[in-house]
Design an enzyme around this catalytic site. Structure first.
Site, PDB file in Angstrom:
ATOM      1  N   TYR A  21       0.824  -1.202   0.000  1.00 57.04           N
ATOM      2  CA  TYR A  21       0.000   0.000   0.000  1.00 57.04           C
ATOM      3  C   TYR A  21       0.866   1.264   0.000  1.00 57.04           C
ATOM      4  O   TYR A  21       0.492   2.281  -0.573  1.00 57.04           O
ATOM      5  CB  TYR A  21      -0.890   0.037   1.240  1.00 57.04           C
ATOM      6  CG  TYR A  21      -2.119  -0.849   1.182  1.00 57.04           C
ATOM      7  CD1 TYR A  21      -2.318  -1.759   0.155  1.00 57.04           C
ATOM      8  CD2 TYR A  21      -3.087  -0.763   2.165  1.00 57.04           C
ATOM      9  CE1 TYR A  21      -3.441  -2.562   0.111  1.00 57.04           C
ATOM     10  CE2 TYR A  21      -4.228  -1.559   2.132  1.00 57.04           C
ATOM     11  CZ  TYR A  21      -4.394  -2.455   1.097  1.00 57.04           C
ATOM     12  OH  TYR A  21      -5.515  -3.238   1.047  1.00 57.04           O
ATOM     13  N   GLY A  22       1.997   1.208   0.696  1.00 52.09           N
ATOM     14  CA  GLY A  22       2.815   2.409   0.882  1.00 52.09           C
ATOM     15  C   GLY A  22       3.354   3.006  -0.400  1.00 52.09           C
ATOM     16  O   GLY A  22       3.746   4.170  -0.436  1.00 52.09           O
ATOM     17  N   CYS A  53      -3.946  -0.863   9.332  1.00 52.77           N
ATOM     18  CA  CYS A  53      -2.853  -0.373   8.478  1.00 52.77           C
ATOM     19  C   CYS A  53      -2.861   1.145   8.572  1.00 52.77           C
ATOM     20  O   CYS A  53      -3.894   1.771   8.322  1.00 52.77           O
ATOM     21  CB  CYS A  53      -3.071  -0.829   7.036  1.00 52.77           C
ATOM     22  SG  CYS A  53      -1.975  -0.044   5.832  1.00 52.77           S
ATOM     23  N   ASN A  54      -1.726   1.717   8.942  1.00 51.30           N
ATOM     24  CA  ASN A  54      -1.665   3.174   9.081  1.00 51.30           C
ATOM     25  C   ASN A  54      -1.848   3.879   7.745  1.00 51.30           C
ATOM     26  O   ASN A  54      -2.538   4.894   7.651  1.00 51.30           O
ATOM     27  CB  ASN A  54      -0.325   3.573   9.705  1.00 51.30           C
ATOM     28  CG  ASN A  54      -0.257   3.270  11.186  1.00 51.30           C
ATOM     29  OD1 ASN A  54      -0.616   4.095  12.014  1.00 51.30           O
ATOM     30  ND2 ASN A  54       0.186   2.073  11.517  1.00 51.30           N
ATOM     31  N   CYS A 167       3.628   2.014  11.353  1.00 47.31           N
ATOM     32  CA  CYS A 167       3.161   0.958  10.451  1.00 47.31           C
ATOM     33  C   CYS A 167       2.865  -0.242  11.327  1.00 47.31           C
ATOM     34  O   CYS A 167       3.642  -0.554  12.241  1.00 47.31           O
ATOM     35  CB  CYS A 167       4.234   0.612   9.417  1.00 47.31           C
ATOM     36  SG  CYS A 167       3.902  -0.903   8.466  1.00 47.31           S
ATOM     37  N   THR A 168       1.765  -0.920  11.089  1.00 45.28           N
ATOM     38  CA  THR A 168       1.370  -2.000  11.986  1.00 45.28           C
ATOM     39  C   THR A 168       2.278  -3.222  11.889  1.00 45.28           C
ATOM     40  O   THR A 168       2.171  -4.135  12.712  1.00 45.28           O
ATOM     41  CB  THR A 168      -0.099  -2.415  11.740  1.00 45.28           C
ATOM     42  OG1 THR A 168      -0.317  -2.585  10.337  1.00 45.28           O
ATOM     43  CG2 THR A 168      -1.040  -1.357  12.268  1.00 45.28           C
ATOM     44  N   HIS A 169       3.170  -3.260  10.918  1.00 43.04           N
ATOM     45  CA  HIS A 169       4.197  -4.309  10.889  1.00 43.04           C
ATOM     46  C   HIS A 169       5.331  -4.022  11.885  1.00 43.04           C
ATOM     47  O   HIS A 169       5.940  -4.942  12.424  1.00 43.04           O
ATOM     48  CB  HIS A 169       4.809  -4.415   9.487  1.00 43.04           C
ATOM     49  CG  HIS A 169       4.096  -5.354   8.567  1.00 43.04           C
ATOM     50  ND1 HIS A 169       3.003  -4.976   7.833  1.00 43.04           N
ATOM     51  CD2 HIS A 169       4.322  -6.651   8.258  1.00 43.04           C
ATOM     52  CE1 HIS A 169       2.590  -6.001   7.097  1.00 43.04           C
ATOM     53  NE2 HIS A 169       3.376  -7.036   7.342  1.00 43.04           N
TER      54      HIS A 169
END
Length: 248
Positions: A21-22, A53-54, A167-169
């Protein structure tokens, strides 16, 4: 979520076919997320959706709320708690390219980092390292070091004391990031990494407060991509009581 609502049935949706997405445009992310969550809502009839997801949240949250008729919780960078707890006022944020450039982040900075400074650095390569760790693979310290060096490049007075994992990762790598920050880069041992997971889970629990849950099957993980990519995470998902993997 598992701790906040242990009895709630959960579907974890991994949009592997749409990643990353980024690196997409705002229009591409908005259309993708709104369309996908709309179809998933029709199929699974959830009581609530969380955009974990941010990048997707900062771009598409309002659009998704207009599309769905259920509560939608977004994930946004934990700039507010970082600013409230920072002793020096110098805060860093690691995120994807799509997150660090968002006007939403500008507004959070203007509201909460009034007397300080927010340093931003796009570190999309950390996503691959987090995915590797999830699969039991190695984490490349050089990638983590490069991200932290890029973030602190403009911190000439060495005042950086809070780093937002935008970022959620990235929280999956917090232990390794802390080790690299202190032992490889000489950052102060009281530096802290922050993410919004706890607050997001509490918000979801609040919105569902008082509702009864009756699980009639296993918790599931679904993916838009190659199902084998998600099946590689079978053991990790099982630790979160997610036992069934399907293709969406």
């Amino acid at each position: 979520m598992r701790r906040a609502l242990p009895g709630a049935p959960i579907i974890l949706a991994a949009d592997y076919a749409g990643l990353p997405y980024g690196k997409k445009t705002e229009a591409e992310v908005a259309a993708r997320v709104a369309g996908l969550l709309g179809r998933m809502s029709e199929r699974y009839q959830p009581r609530l959706a969380c955009i974990a997801c941010n990048t997707a949240s900062t771009i598409a949250l309002d659009m998704v709320r207009d599309v769905l008729e259920i509560p939608v919780v977004g994930t946004v960078p934990a700039i507010k708690p970082a600013a409230l707890t920072s002793k020096t006022g110098v805060i860093g944020m690691l995120g994807t390219q799509g997150t660090v450039r968002q006007p939403y982040v500008d507004r959070l900075e203007a509201e909460f980092v009034k007397q300080g400074k927010l340093l931003r650095f796009a570190a999309p390569d950390l996503v691959d390292e987090a995915e590797s760790k999830l699969r039991g693979g190695p984490v490349n310290r050089a990638v983590l070091k490069a991200a932290l060096e890029g973030l602190s490049e403009h911190d000439h007075e060495m005042k950086l004391d809070r780093i937002v994992l935008g970022c959620t990762h990235f929280p999956l790598l917090e232990e390794e990031l802390m080790d690299v920050a202190v032992n490889d880069l000489g950052m102060p041992p009281d530096i802290r990494f922050l993410d919004g997971a706890g607050g997001i889970a509490r918000r979801i629990a609040h919105l569902l407060d008082g509702q009864d849950f009756a699980r009639n099957g296993p918790n599931r993980a679904v993916t838009t991509g190659d199902i084998s990519t998600l099946q590689e995470l079978k053991d990790t998902l099982a630790t979160y009581e997610i036992d069934q993997i399907d293709r969406f």
